[in-house]
Write a protein that holds these residues in place. Structure first.
Motif, mmCIF file in Angstrom:
data_model
loop_
_atom_site.group_PDB
_atom_site.id
_atom_site.type_symbol
_atom_site.label_atom_id
_atom_site.label_comp_id
_atom_site.label_asym_id
_atom_site.label_seq_id
_atom_site.Cartn_x
_atom_site.Cartn_y
_atom_site.Cartn_z
ATOM 1 N N ASP A 145 56.389 -25.717 67.137
ATOM 2 C CA ASP A 145 55.388 -25.385 68.042
ATOM 3 C C ASP A 145 55.830 -24.706 69.202
ATOM 4 N N PRO A 164 61.700 -30.129 62.334
ATOM 5 C CA PRO A 164 60.972 -31.385 62.086
ATOM 6 C C PRO A 164 59.527 -31.095 62.230
ATOM 7 N N VAL A 165 58.738 -31.249 61.059
ATOM 8 C CA VAL A 165 57.309 -31.059 60.972
ATOM 9 C C VAL A 165 56.327 -31.922 60.656
ATOM 10 N N ALA A 166 57.044 -33.282 61.003
ATOM 11 C CA ALA A 166 56.047 -34.496 60.487
ATOM 12 C C ALA A 166 55.190 -35.015 61.551
ATOM 13 N N LEU A 189 61.738 -26.618 66.664
ATOM 14 C CA LEU A 189 60.385 -27.291 66.911
ATOM 15 C C LEU A 189 59.366 -25.832 66.811
ATOM 16 N N LEU A 238 61.419 -37.957 67.369
ATOM 17 C CA LEU A 238 62.043 -36.654 67.074
ATOM 18 C C LEU A 238 63.567 -37.123 66.517
ATOM 19 N N TYR A 266 52.218 -35.586 64.419
ATOM 20 C CA TYR A 266 50.701 -35.850 63.996
ATOM 21 C C TYR A 266 49.953 -34.574 64.770
ATOM 22 N N GLY A 267 50.418 -34.007 65.786
ATOM 23 C CA GLY A 267 49.626 -32.907 66.467
ATOM 24 C C GLY A 267 48.417 -33.170 67.194
ATOM 25 N N GLN A 277 59.649 -37.920 56.061
ATOM 26 C CA GLN A 277 59.566 -39.126 57.329
ATOM 27 C C GLN A 277 58.645 -39.833 57.155
ATOM 28 N N ARG A 318 47.285 -33.243 69.898
ATOM 29 C CA ARG A 318 46.646 -32.661 71.172
ATOM 30 C C ARG A 318 45.932 -31.435 70.591
ATOM 31 N N ALA A 331 63.426 -38.434 63.229
ATOM 32 C CA ALA A 331 63.112 -37.244 62.484
ATOM 33 C C ALA A 331 64.492 -36.452 61.943
ATOM 34 N N LYS A 334 49.863 -28.980 61.943
ATOM 35 C CA LYS A 334 49.750 -28.444 63.368
ATOM 36 C C LYS A 334 50.736 -27.145 62.856
ATOM 37 N N GLU A 335 51.731 -27.141 62.204
ATOM 38 C CA GLU A 335 52.765 -25.984 61.992
ATOM 39 C C GLU A 335 52.155 -25.080 61.287
ATOM 40 N N MET A 392 56.690 -41.999 61.617
ATOM 41 C CA MET A 392 56.936 -40.945 62.854
ATOM 42 C C MET A 392 57.266 -41.919 63.898
ATOM 43 N N LEU A 393 58.757 -41.987 63.780
ATOM 44 C CA LEU A 393 59.461 -43.012 64.848
ATOM 45 C C LEU A 393 60.134 -42.028 66.027
#
Ligand code: UTP
Length: 277
Positions: free
Chosen positions: A130, A8-10, A128, A108, A12-13, A102, A15, A111, A25-26, A105-106
């Motif tokens: 991250d 799952p890489v959808a 995951l 994990l 928003y990142g 996806q 942080r 996703a 982010k990925e 973004m609802l």
């Protein structure tokens, strides 16, 4: 044997803003390799060569990373710079990459459900990316979990002890000991306040899931933050005694946070960079 792994890489990142404003982010590099490539390498090592990416808008760079770059190949072909492409070429040759988007973004859980058409009715891994997991002296975390799956044939979540002051950032488990490092989960809570956490064992971003999880997620209402939580779906399986929590061998860095990312960068630079892969 488990052949597929979902990424799952959808997300928003947020942080990592502003770095993640227009870049996934990925794709943030730990030293010179993007986070998602570490995850894919771990999956391939575990025999999960079929990598299913659940992406979203603005994430095209991830799909491009696992494809040939003809211009680049042409440009550096025959030069000493070709060596820098060897690692990713090997990953591309060994893996099969499928993608689905996806749209919203609802959460994990959502996703993972979005990835169902890429997985089908078979057990699968989830990474995951991250969460960077490294185990220099033995099999990777996903490979350890795949071996456990062969033995127990149920869902498995990777857990580690975290300080109670950090526990409200995680899914947290409670259960009964199965054997050293392995707990049969009876309860799972997503991001509990410190005084409500059932233990200090936090779920990190590695899972093996049995395919009935898709139906369970479909029937799971949105939970914390209005998101469809994987933890809530796993709680349903856990009530039937079908989830194990595994305290893995190795290190894990929370690269979704700046301090974890910096720590990972230092560690990889010190222990891996410039040494044989
Ligand atoms: P996180 O909450 O850690 O990632 O989700 P995020 O939302 O990208 O990061 P922040 O909190 O805003 O900084 C855990 C994983 O689940 C994926 C994310 O990409 C991440 O790998 N995810 C989360 C999805 O793919 N879709 C979602 O709807 C939610």
């Amino acid at each position: 044997m488990i052949g597929k792994c979902l990424f799952p890489v959808a997300g928003y990142g947020t942080r990592f803003l502003p770095a993640t404003k227009s870049m996934p982010k990925e794709m943030l590099p730990v030293v010179n390799k993007p986070l998602v490539q570490y995850g894919v390498e771990e999956a391939i090592e575990a025999g999960m060569t079929n990598c299913a990416l659940v992406t979203g808008r603005g994430k095209r760079a991830i799909a491009d990373h696992f494809d040939i770059s003809y211009e680049l190949e042409h440009q550096i072909s025959g030069s000493s710079k070709e060596q820098y492409l060897e690692g990713i070429r090997d990953v591309i040759d060994r893996g099969v990459f499928t993608m689905v988007r996806q749209r919203e973004m609802l959460g994990l859980g959502h996703a993972i459900l979005t990835g169902e058409p890429l997985i089908g009715a078979q057990p699968f891994g989830v990474v995951l990316s991250d969460d960077l997991c490294l185990n220099r002296d033995g099999p990777g975390v996903l490979a350890q979990m795949a071996a456990l799956y062969e033995e127990f044939q149920c869902s498995i979540v990777a857990v580690q002890e975290v300080p109670m002051s950090e526990i409200d950032k995680y899914g947290v488990i409670a259960g009964t000991p199965e054997r050293a490092g392995l707990t049969r989960v009876t309860e799972m809570v997503e991001k509990p306040p410190q005084d409500e956490a059932p233990s200090n064992l936090a779920v990190i971003g590695r899972y093996i899931l049995t395919p009935d999880i898709f139906d369970v997620i479909r029937n799971t209402p949105p939970g914390r933050n209005g998101e469809v939580q994987l933890t809530d779906a796993l709680q349903t399986q856990a009530r039937e005694g079908r989830v194990l929590a595994y305290q893995f061998e190795g290190l894990r860095f929370d690269c979704g946070s700046v301090p974890g990312f910096v720590e990972a960068t230092q560690h990889v630079y010190e222990h891996y960079y410039g040494k044989d892969d």
